[in-house]
Design a protein around this motif. Structure first.
Motif, PDB file in Angstrom:
ATOM      1  N   ILE A 218       0.842  -1.187   0.000  1.00 24.98           N
ATOM      2  CA  ILE A 218       0.000   0.000   0.000  1.00 24.98           C
ATOM      3  C   ILE A 218       0.879   1.239   0.000  1.00 24.98           C
ATOM      4  CG2 ILE A 218      -1.584   1.368   1.404  1.00 24.98           C
ATOM      5  CD1 ILE A 218      -2.941  -0.914  -0.023  1.00 24.98           C
ATOM      6  N   LYS A 219       0.613   2.135  -0.929  1.00 26.58           N
ATOM      7  CA  LYS A 219       1.330   3.400  -0.989  1.00 26.58           C
ATOM      8  C   LYS A 219       0.407   4.507  -0.496  1.00 26.58           C
ATOM      9  CE  LYS A 219       3.584   6.661  -4.137  1.00 26.58           C
ATOM     10  NZ  LYS A 219       3.884   6.986  -5.554  1.00 26.58           N
ATOM     11  N   TYR A 220       0.823   5.181   0.573  1.00 20.41           N
ATOM     12  CA  TYR A 220       0.051   6.291   1.117  1.00 20.41           C
ATOM     13  C   TYR A 220       0.463   7.593   0.442  1.00 20.41           C
ATOM     14  CZ  TYR A 220      -1.380   3.076   4.797  1.00 20.41           C
ATOM     15  OH  TYR A 220      -1.914   2.016   5.471  1.00 20.41           O
ATOM     16  N   ASP A 221      -0.519   8.432   0.193  1.00 21.87           N
ATOM     17  CA  ASP A 221      -0.235   9.737  -0.415  1.00 21.87           C
ATOM     18  C   ASP A 221       0.539  10.610   0.574  1.00 21.87           C
ATOM     19  OD1 ASP A 221      -0.689  12.472  -1.662  1.00 21.87           O
ATOM     20  OD2 ASP A 221      -1.868  11.230  -3.013  1.00 21.87           O
ATOM     21  N   GLU A 222       1.294  11.542   0.053  1.00 26.54           N
ATOM     22  CA  GLU A 222       2.014  12.480   0.913  1.00 26.54           C
ATOM     23  C   GLU A 222       1.093  13.566   1.456  1.00 26.54           C
ATOM     24  OE1 GLU A 222       5.196  14.058  -1.361  1.00 26.54           O
ATOM     25  OE2 GLU A 222       6.392  12.219  -1.302  1.00 26.54           O
ATOM     26  N   LYS A 223      -0.077  13.716   0.828  1.00 28.85           N
ATOM     27  CA  LYS A 223      -0.997  14.786   1.216  1.00 28.85           C
ATOM     28  C   LYS A 223      -2.325  14.235   1.702  1.00 28.85           C
ATOM     29  CE  LYS A 223       0.799  18.344  -1.926  1.00 28.85           C
ATOM     30  NZ  LYS A 223       0.433  19.310  -2.993  1.00 28.85           N
ATOM     31  N   ILE A 224      -3.011  15.043   2.498  1.00 30.11           N
ATOM     32  CA  ILE A 224      -4.404  14.779   2.854  1.00 30.11           C
ATOM     33  C   ILE A 224      -5.272  15.790   2.105  1.00 30.11           C
ATOM     34  CG2 ILE A 224      -3.999  13.705   5.087  1.00 30.11           C
ATOM     35  CD1 ILE A 224      -4.424  16.457   6.381  1.00 30.11           C
ATOM     36  N   LEU A 233       0.922  15.890   4.750  1.00 24.90           N
ATOM     37  CA  LEU A 233       0.607  15.204   6.003  1.00 24.90           C
ATOM     38  C   LEU A 233       1.713  15.367   7.044  1.00 24.90           C
ATOM     39  CD1 LEU A 233      -1.278  13.322   7.598  1.00 24.90           C
ATOM     40  CD2 LEU A 233      -0.149  11.384   6.488  1.00 24.90           C
ATOM     41  N   ARG A 234       2.958  15.197   6.641  1.00 25.29           N
ATOM     42  CA  ARG A 234       4.051  15.222   7.611  1.00 25.29           C
ATOM     43  C   ARG A 234       4.287  16.611   8.200  1.00 25.29           C
ATOM     44  NH1 ARG A 234       8.470  12.801   6.694  1.00 25.29           N
ATOM     45  NH2 ARG A 234       7.848  11.451   4.968  1.00 25.29           N
ATOM     46  N   ASP A 235       3.670  17.639   7.613  1.00 32.16           N
ATOM     47  CA  ASP A 235       3.828  18.992   8.135  1.00 32.16           C
ATOM     48  C   ASP A 235       2.906  19.279   9.316  1.00 32.16           C
ATOM     49  OD1 ASP A 235       5.756  19.490   6.272  1.00 32.16           O
ATOM     50  OD2 ASP A 235       4.483  20.657   4.923  1.00 32.16           O
ATOM     51  N   LEU A 236       1.960  18.357   9.594  1.00 33.66           N
ATOM     52  CA  LEU A 236       1.030  18.583  10.707  1.00 33.66           C
ATOM     53  C   LEU A 236       1.777  18.534  12.039  1.00 33.66           C
ATOM     54  CD1 LEU A 236      -2.053  16.423   9.639  1.00 33.66           C
ATOM     55  CD2 LEU A 236      -1.745  18.887   9.386  1.00 33.66           C
TER      56      LEU A 236
END
Length: 338
Positions: A218-224, A233-236
């Motif tokens: 499964i590849k998760y997107d970098e954004k929500i 996402l990682r900027d939250l």
């Protein structure tokens, strides 16, 4: 729970016998299976629960939608409507089900329909849409339709070869049902899965000579996202509320933990229908992140919600898989003269 499942083993034997007899009757023609004059691809599993069918269907949509007039047909699990429903403007997730609604929201070149009766659904699609190719979602046990290509999914940490028939285990039918598959995909693999580990899994699966086994993760997107905006996402930095209504949220939790994000997790059952009480609870949260599937049921009821998309990612040989799909479709179209 495990103890109870062991106690229910006699019922598993009975259930296995019933499903085996049913499959045997279809195999010998005592029960009829209808074949159609267009390519039909089935995506399904032997195990109950989340093996990644929706991301796999989306992979096929992206692969095929620019080449063929494409349609998907699902049963629309836990929808509130009955019979055949074709996705169109104004349709809701209550009418379609969350996963078909997800397909319709993202892929406008693909016709999306639901019908528990797959024969009726295919007939309706042919009358209304006249597609060149149909992808049947979660129809591996739907033997009344004779598809031309079967994609069987099995989860890396819950292989069908290690499972038992319901209710002792999670198998919908005996393991030998895998023999109907043209392709077996081991899904939700860890990204660091080695060639040696893949070979060990192949030995356990023991595919037929005509079958090809692939491995995917499964590849998760970098954004929500929501309907208006997106964030990395990682900027939250602040704590958020994660809401899941899926069979197995553990891979998602692992991904969020790898990003060292701060969150509280509210877990619901798979395909959960969010009540007014649930919505009131979630509306009091500062910020909610959910899965794309759950977002289909929450987007019109919550203002503070965004979703994290996922995709199926082949670990190797995706070109070979793509070629197998295209070869099947071309040969089937040539055979039927379409």
């Amino acid at each position: 729970m495990r103890g109870l499942r062991k106690i229910l083993f006699p019922f598993a034997i009975l259930y296995g016998l019933i499903t085996s007899i049913r499959n045997y009757f279809f195999d010998i023609g005592l029960l009829s299976s209808k074949k159609y004059k267009l390519p039909i691809i089935v995506v399904g599993n032997l195990n109950v629960g989340g093996t990644g069918k929706s991301p796999m269907v989306e992979y096929l949509i992206r692969l095929l939608q620019d080449e063929y007039k494409l349609a998907t047909l699902s049963r629309g699990y836990r929808r509130k409507s009955k019979g055949f429903v074709l996705a169109e403007d104004g349709v809701t997730s209550n009418e379609l089900g969350d996963e078909p609604m997800q397909f319709y929201s993202k892929y406008k070149k693909c016709s999306v329909a639901v019908d528990a009766d797959r024969q009726n659904g295919i007939n309706k699609l042919q009358d209304i849409v006249n597609p060149e190719v149909i992808v049947l979602d979660d129809a591996y046990q739907h033997r009344k339709v004779k598809a031309g290509f079967y994609v069987l999914l099995t989860k890396y940490n819950d292989l069908y070869v290690d499972d038992y028939i319901l209710p002792t285990g999670n198998l919908r039918e005996a393991r030998k049902g895998a023999n109907r598959a043209d392709v077996i995909i081991v899904t939700k693999c860890p990204t660091e899965l080695s060639k040696l580990d893949q070979e060990e899994i192949l030995k356990r699966i023991q595919p037929l000579k005509r079958q090809k086994v692939f491995f995917s993760s499964i590849k998760y997107d970098e954004k929500i996202f929501n309907n208006e905006k997106s964030f990395v996402l990682r900027d939250l930095k602040n704590t958020f509320t994660l809401v899941t209504g899926i069979a197995n949220p553990r891979p998602l939790l692992g991904y969020l933990n790898s990003l060292k994000l701060k969150y509280e997790h509210i877990a619901f059952n798979d395909h959960h229908h969010f009540s007014e009480r649930d919505i009131e609870l979630l509306a009091r949260k500062e910020f909610v992140i959910t899965t794309e599937k759950d977002y289909m049921r929450l987007k019109d009821r919550l203002k503070n919600v965004m979703y994290l998309p996922i995709q199926t990612q082949f670990m190797n040989n995706n070109e070979e898989f793509d070629e197998m799909i295209f070869d099947y479709i071309k040969k089937d179209l040539q055979k039927t003269g379409l």
